[in-house]
Design a protein around this motif. Structure first.
Motif, mmCIF file in Angstrom:
data_model
loop_
_atom_site.group_PDB
_atom_site.id
_atom_site.type_symbol
_atom_site.label_atom_id
_atom_site.label_comp_id
_atom_site.label_asym_id
_atom_site.label_seq_id
_atom_site.Cartn_x
_atom_site.Cartn_y
_atom_site.Cartn_z
ATOM 1 N N THR A 23 0.805 -1.016 0.001
ATOM 2 C CA THR A 23 -0.582 -0.200 -0.083
ATOM 3 C C THR A 23 0.628 1.226 -0.593
ATOM 4 N N ASP A 224 -12.603 0.684 -12.257
ATOM 5 C CA ASP A 224 -13.722 -0.229 -11.777
ATOM 6 C C ASP A 224 -12.080 -1.433 -11.738
ATOM 7 N N TRP A 227 -10.605 -1.733 -9.071
ATOM 8 C CA TRP A 227 -10.921 -1.713 -7.502
ATOM 9 C C TRP A 227 -11.725 -2.692 -7.330
ATOM 10 N N THR A 228 -11.798 -3.712 -8.259
ATOM 11 C CA THR A 228 -11.987 -5.034 -8.349
ATOM 12 C C THR A 228 -11.358 -5.744 -9.059
ATOM 13 N N THR A 232 -4.697 -5.762 -8.185
ATOM 14 C CA THR A 232 -4.662 -4.655 -7.884
ATOM 15 C C THR A 232 -5.462 -4.144 -6.263
ATOM 16 N N ARG A 233 -5.258 -5.252 -5.634
ATOM 17 C CA ARG A 233 -5.329 -5.135 -4.578
ATOM 18 C C ARG A 233 -5.180 -4.155 -3.269
ATOM 19 N N ARG A 236 -6.426 -0.238 -5.060
ATOM 20 C CA ARG A 236 -7.304 0.151 -3.447
ATOM 21 C C ARG A 236 -6.905 0.337 -2.376
ATOM 22 N N SER A 237 -6.471 -1.020 -1.515
ATOM 23 C CA SER A 237 -6.259 -0.616 -0.203
ATOM 24 C C SER A 237 -5.667 0.856 -0.386
ATOM 25 N N GLU A 240 -9.143 2.828 -1.411
ATOM 26 C CA GLU A 240 -10.404 3.101 -0.807
ATOM 27 C C GLU A 240 -10.551 4.670 0.557
ATOM 28 N N LEU A 245 -15.350 5.109 -5.588
ATOM 29 C CA LEU A 245 -14.894 4.604 -6.628
ATOM 30 C C LEU A 245 -15.557 5.277 -7.636
#
Length: 331
Positions: A23, A224, A227-228, A232-233, A236-237, A240, A245
């Protein structure tokens, strides 16, 4: 049984791809996209991004002439139109596998964090009369940032740098295509894989020199996808806690292929889309949304949907199906 094993294989491959991904800080970095403009909030960034998403000149490369190209038998390099704070990234490298003919050339845009070029595809197509040019996208291969474990500057929680990097990939690709035209190639096609499909798709949408575009493992909204997507987790972390989104879609709207479907539907462009039904990186619903947008714009792409995952597309028999479909499309 086999499909369950395939899903586990894809998941294991995704886990290995998480090595080195961490992150990071959320940053607007608006100056990279909108220099000399005072943009200090997400709201202002999103509003400005939506404006340029309809600007046909946003992805235009500068006409610096061809004298800055250095070409050898197997390589070509040239300075990027976009200057960044990573010196290595400012020189574009492309590997050439010649076919012996000036009839057709294919420019390949690889996936995010690619470690090797596509020697098998290049050899396969070059033996069939298609010269293959494998460009290094920003922050990859010869353009990698020193000390980086992956191409975290190409796609990240830095909103401005992500747009700048994708725009750089598009402008670099367009400049290379113009050089290939000057070298005498009659028909030029592009092939994009995963993140590379966004670059290839944007080029095809904006450059009339491209007559065919093949998009592997693609979708419409890059926001998207990040994000999903399974790959790419960590991004997103990072995003967020700072942005929703809906606003990320607006911020990255210039990169959303669905905003360019009418350009992709131009009558002199042939389009192919190859998808994986079990994809956890670019979810099938994102791909289907793009296909619907293309259909509504009057485009009927050749579409191949394989019952595999994002990474297992590279395994037999799926890579064989995809490769033969690509050969037929280019021929």
């Amino acid at each position: 049984m086999y499909l369950s094993w395939l899903d586990r294989w894809d998941e294991e491959r995704a886990r290995r791809g998480e090595d080195g991904k961490e992150t990071t800080s959320f940053i607007l970095d608006a100056d990279r996209v909108f220099p000399s403009e005072e943009i200090g909030s997400i709201r202002e960034f999103c509003a400005r991004a939506e404006e340029v998403s309809t600007d046909p000149t946003f992805f235009e490369e500068q006409d610096r002439g061809d004298q800055q190209f250095e070409a050898s038998e197997h390589w070509v390099k040239f300075p990027s139109d976009i200057s960044t704070d990573v010196a290595e990234n400012n020189i574009v490298w492309a590997k050439i596998t010649k076919s012996g003919s000036l009839d057709k050339a294919l420019v390949i845009f690889h996936h995010w964090n690619a470690r090797t070029r596509n020697a098998q595809i290049a050899g396969f197509l070059s033996r069939r009369g298609i010269t293959v040019v494998e460009i290094a996208m920003p922050y990859h291969f010869e353009r990698s940032r020193r000390g980086s474990l992956h191409a975290d500057y190409m796609l990240s929680a830095n909103l401005g740098r992500t747009i700048q990097a994708v725009k750089q990939a598009v402008c670099d690709g367009r400049r290379l295509i113009r050089w290939l035209k000057g070298e005498g190639y009659r028909e030029i096609s592009v092939l994009g894989m995963s993140l590379g499909s966004w670059a290839a798709g944007l080029i095809a949408a904006h450059d009339a020199n491209v007559s065919k575009a093949s998009l592997f493992l693609t979708g419409g909204s890059l926001a998207d996808m990040v994000w999903t997507g399974r790959a790419t987790r960590s991004i997103r972390s990072s995003l967020e806690p700072e942005i929703e989104l809906a606003d990320l879609r607006r911020a990255w709207s210039p990169l959303d292929l669905e905003n360019h479907v009418h350009r992709l539907a131009r009558p002199d462009l042939d389009l192919q889309v190859v998808l994986a039904k079990r994809d956890t990186v670019v979810l099938p619903e994102l791909s289907e949304s793009l296909l619907l947008g293309l259909k509504n714009a009057g485009c009927r792409p050749q579409t191949l949907k394989l019952n595999c995952g994002h990474y297992s597309l590279g395994k037999l028999p799926y890579i064989l199906y995809a490769g033969l479909s690509l050969k037929r499309f280019l021929s």
